[in-house]
Write an enzyme that holds these catalytic residues in place. Sequence first.
Site, mmCIF file in Angstrom:
data_model
loop_
_atom_site.group_PDB
_atom_site.id
_atom_site.type_symbol
_atom_site.label_atom_id
_atom_site.label_comp_id
_atom_site.label_asym_id
_atom_site.label_seq_id
_atom_site.Cartn_x
_atom_site.Cartn_y
_atom_site.Cartn_z
ATOM 1 N N HIS A 219 0.726 4.201 -2.662
ATOM 2 C CA HIS A 219 0.174 5.631 -2.330
ATOM 3 C C HIS A 219 1.496 6.528 -2.651
ATOM 4 O O HIS A 219 1.087 7.757 -2.996
ATOM 5 C CB HIS A 219 -0.072 5.867 -0.898
ATOM 6 C CG HIS A 219 -1.579 5.488 -0.210
ATOM 7 N ND1 HIS A 219 -2.251 5.841 0.519
ATOM 8 C CD2 HIS A 219 -2.477 4.523 -1.406
ATOM 9 C CE1 HIS A 219 -3.558 5.508 0.470
ATOM 10 N NE2 HIS A 219 -3.754 4.703 -0.602
ATOM 11 N N ARG B 56 0.874 -1.072 0.130
ATOM 12 C CA ARG B 56 0.056 0.030 -0.041
ATOM 13 C C ARG B 56 0.762 1.286 0.000
ATOM 14 O O ARG B 56 0.588 2.366 -0.952
ATOM 15 C CB ARG B 56 -1.044 -0.078 1.198
ATOM 16 C CG ARG B 56 -1.942 1.193 1.239
ATOM 17 C CD ARG B 56 -3.028 0.935 2.031
ATOM 18 N NE ARG B 56 -4.033 1.945 1.963
ATOM 19 C CZ ARG B 56 -4.441 2.794 2.930
ATOM 20 N NH1 ARG B 56 -3.925 3.020 4.044
ATOM 21 N NH2 ARG B 56 -5.364 3.731 2.618
ATOM 22 N N TRP C 29 -10.558 -8.437 2.969
ATOM 23 C CA TRP C 29 -11.261 -8.836 1.691
ATOM 24 C C TRP C 29 -11.444 -10.271 1.658
ATOM 25 O O TRP C 29 -12.140 -10.795 0.461
ATOM 26 C CB TRP C 29 -10.601 -8.093 0.394
ATOM 27 C CG TRP C 29 -10.523 -6.696 0.400
ATOM 28 C CD1 TRP C 29 -11.570 -5.920 -0.167
ATOM 29 C CD2 TRP C 29 -9.776 -5.809 0.996
ATOM 30 N NE1 TRP C 29 -11.279 -4.629 -0.054
ATOM 31 C CE2 TRP C 29 -10.237 -4.389 0.502
ATOM 32 C CE3 TRP C 29 -8.539 -5.776 1.879
ATOM 33 C CZ2 TRP C 29 -9.347 -3.276 1.010
ATOM 34 C CZ3 TRP C 29 -7.930 -4.734 2.072
ATOM 35 C CH2 TRP C 29 -8.409 -3.357 1.831
ATOM 36 N N HIS D 213 -6.056 -5.874 -3.335
ATOM 37 C CA HIS D 213 -6.828 -6.066 -2.006
ATOM 38 C C HIS D 213 -7.354 -7.476 -1.697
ATOM 39 O O HIS D 213 -7.744 -7.717 -0.748
ATOM 40 C CB HIS D 213 -8.271 -5.315 -2.300
ATOM 41 C CG HIS D 213 -8.167 -3.654 -2.216
ATOM 42 N ND1 HIS D 213 -9.090 -2.849 -2.641
ATOM 43 C CD2 HIS D 213 -7.081 -2.729 -1.752
ATOM 44 C CE1 HIS D 213 -8.445 -1.622 -2.150
ATOM 45 N NE2 HIS D 213 -7.546 -1.619 -1.721
HETATM 46 C C1 HEM Z 1 -10.161 3.060 -6.002
HETATM 47 C C2 HEM Z 1 -8.905 2.564 -5.374
HETATM 48 C C3 HEM Z 1 -8.778 2.483 -4.207
HETATM 49 C C4 HEM Z 1 -9.253 2.505 -2.891
HETATM 50 C C5 HEM Z 1 -10.285 3.654 -2.803
HETATM 51 C C6 HEM Z 1 -8.596 1.880 -1.749
HETATM 52 C C7 HEM Z 1 -8.671 2.117 -0.580
HETATM 53 C C8 HEM Z 1 -8.183 1.373 0.394
HETATM 54 C C9 HEM Z 1 -8.627 1.436 1.874
HETATM 55 C C10 HEM Z 1 -9.885 2.197 2.399
HETATM 56 C C11 HEM Z 1 -7.747 0.653 2.554
HETATM 57 C C12 HEM Z 1 -7.548 0.465 4.352
HETATM 58 C C13 HEM Z 1 -6.655 1.156 4.908
HETATM 59 C C14 HEM Z 1 -6.503 0.810 6.296
HETATM 60 O O1 HEM Z 1 -7.620 1.079 6.817
HETATM 61 O O2 HEM Z 1 -5.851 0.603 6.775
HETATM 62 C C15 HEM Z 1 -6.997 0.046 1.696
HETATM 63 C C16 HEM Z 1 -6.105 -0.776 1.996
HETATM 64 C C17 HEM Z 1 -5.084 -1.458 1.210
HETATM 65 N N1 HEM Z 1 -4.934 -1.111 -0.321
HETATM 66 FE FE1 HEM Z 1 -6.318 -0.059 -1.407
HETATM 67 N N2 HEM Z 1 -7.633 1.210 -2.371
HETATM 68 C C18 HEM Z 1 -7.472 1.432 -3.811
HETATM 69 C C19 HEM Z 1 -6.546 1.003 -4.556
HETATM 70 C C20 HEM Z 1 -5.462 0.312 -4.354
HETATM 71 C C21 HEM Z 1 -4.309 -0.265 -5.156
HETATM 72 C C22 HEM Z 1 -4.277 0.293 -6.497
HETATM 73 C C23 HEM Z 1 -3.423 -0.961 -4.308
HETATM 74 C C24 HEM Z 1 -2.210 -1.433 -4.876
HETATM 75 C C25 HEM Z 1 -1.871 -1.978 -6.130
HETATM 76 C C26 HEM Z 1 -4.085 -1.143 -3.076
HETATM 77 C C27 HEM Z 1 -3.558 -1.705 -1.992
HETATM 78 C C28 HEM Z 1 -4.079 -1.766 -0.611
HETATM 79 C C29 HEM Z 1 -3.499 -2.924 0.126
HETATM 80 C C30 HEM Z 1 -2.256 -3.863 -0.049
HETATM 81 C C31 HEM Z 1 -4.150 -2.469 1.483
HETATM 82 C C32 HEM Z 1 -3.958 -3.327 2.688
HETATM 83 C C33 HEM Z 1 -3.049 -2.301 3.640
HETATM 84 C C34 HEM Z 1 -3.013 -2.968 5.192
HETATM 85 O O3 HEM Z 1 -3.593 -4.323 5.276
HETATM 86 O O4 HEM Z 1 -2.254 -2.532 6.018
HETATM 87 N N3 HEM Z 1 -5.084 -0.346 -3.054
HETATM 88 N N4 HEM Z 1 -7.165 0.515 0.264
#
Ligand code: HEM
Length: 347
Positions: free
Chosen positions: A107, A103, A246, A230
């Site tokens: 970002h 992530r 997820w 995700h």
């Molecule tokens: C519309 C696009 C996206 C939205 C709105 C979104 C939103 C989110 C949100 C709300 C979280 C939870 C963060 C937390 O509460 O700790 C999250 C986690 C995460 N996102 Fe996304 N995301 C998007 C796209 C992506 C993309 C493109 C990637 C990587 C290629 C990604 C990888 C991850 C990963 C690996 C996590 C887990 C992080 C953890 O477990 O600490 N996301 N995302």
Amino acid sequence: MSAAIGARFTRALNRNSLYLLAGATAAVGAGVAFNNYQNGRRNQKQNSPKIWGTLAAGGAGLHTAEVQKSPQDYQKVYNAIAQKMQDEDEYDNYIGYGPVLVRLAWHVSGTFEKADNSGGSFGGTYRFKKEMNDPSNKGLQNGFDFLGSIQKQFPWISHGDLFTLAGVTAIQEMQGPKIPWRAGRVDQPENTTPDNGRLPDATKDANYVRNFFARMKFSDREVVALMGAHALGKTHLKNSGFEGPWGAATNSFSNEFYNNLLNEQWKLESNDAGNKQYNSKSGFMMLPTDMALVQDPKYKKIVQEYAKNQDVFFSDFAKVFTKLIENGIEFPKNIKATTFKTLEEQQ
Ligand code: HEM
């Protein structure tokens, strides 16, 4: 715990425990700031015994990559990150640091703005307070702190290279596809830090998702492939106002996200923060922007394809993740991609 046993233990525990463990609090590092927190272009000036690549002229306002080290040097950084992931596998209730590092790489890259070539991974500007404190980046500090000791061990690496290399390491060490990676990002000064608000809003629909990613020139297929990340990690109420994973295998890269989107029975509910998210009986969740991928017919066809065929997903993901972390950067021909060996392959 030995490295190999540790990794196996983490995966086994994680697969079996699913979401049950997740209610407890995540371990939060005390916050070791990088030693060169605000040091602009310091990276180029020190510790460069060998010139591996050289400067080339930039074009069309793109940032030109520069490189000072060999592929073997970057493999050493990869190994240090991978080993630390195994050694500190208890993070976030035994999910480990992999997801938060993926992530973080996304970002720091996802701020890219094609119109003026600002943002993106090149300048490593996440290290500055303005970007670090972007509300969309809540929780990523844990990934940054994790990398502090790696940066100390390899002080020659730029922040942009470190953040993106850590994402690649995490994906590969979590059984994901090989992602050839190119070095050469150069730390830029604080005044190049992009403004907050460039990262996506999870409460939105398919139109929003399509428009958002159009800013970075991603096609529908690329958007669906990217979102497959995700499968990893979880949402945390304290970070984003959403809660839950997820899927089941939160530290194993797979096409599970697409299968769950299609096969679980989803119910739109308000969570404890008052935000609407989709929940299933298995204890999984989807953000509104995730569900957009099955609500939109064009996206849905691609979701179905990836759900059936993990190899196609892996191959598409590797390409689009590279595009994401290289947005806005021009790599001179002499900077070749390095394909890293996993720790397991080196045993
Ligand atoms: C519309 C696009 C996206 C939205 C709105 C979104 C939103 C989110 C949100 C709300 C979280 C939870 C963060 C937390 O509460 O700790 C999250 C986690 C995460 N996102 Fe996304 N995301 C998007 C796209 C992506 C993309 C493109 C990637 C990587 C290629 C990604 C990888 C991850 C990963 C690996 C996590 C887990 C992080 C953890 O477990 O600490 N996301 N995302």
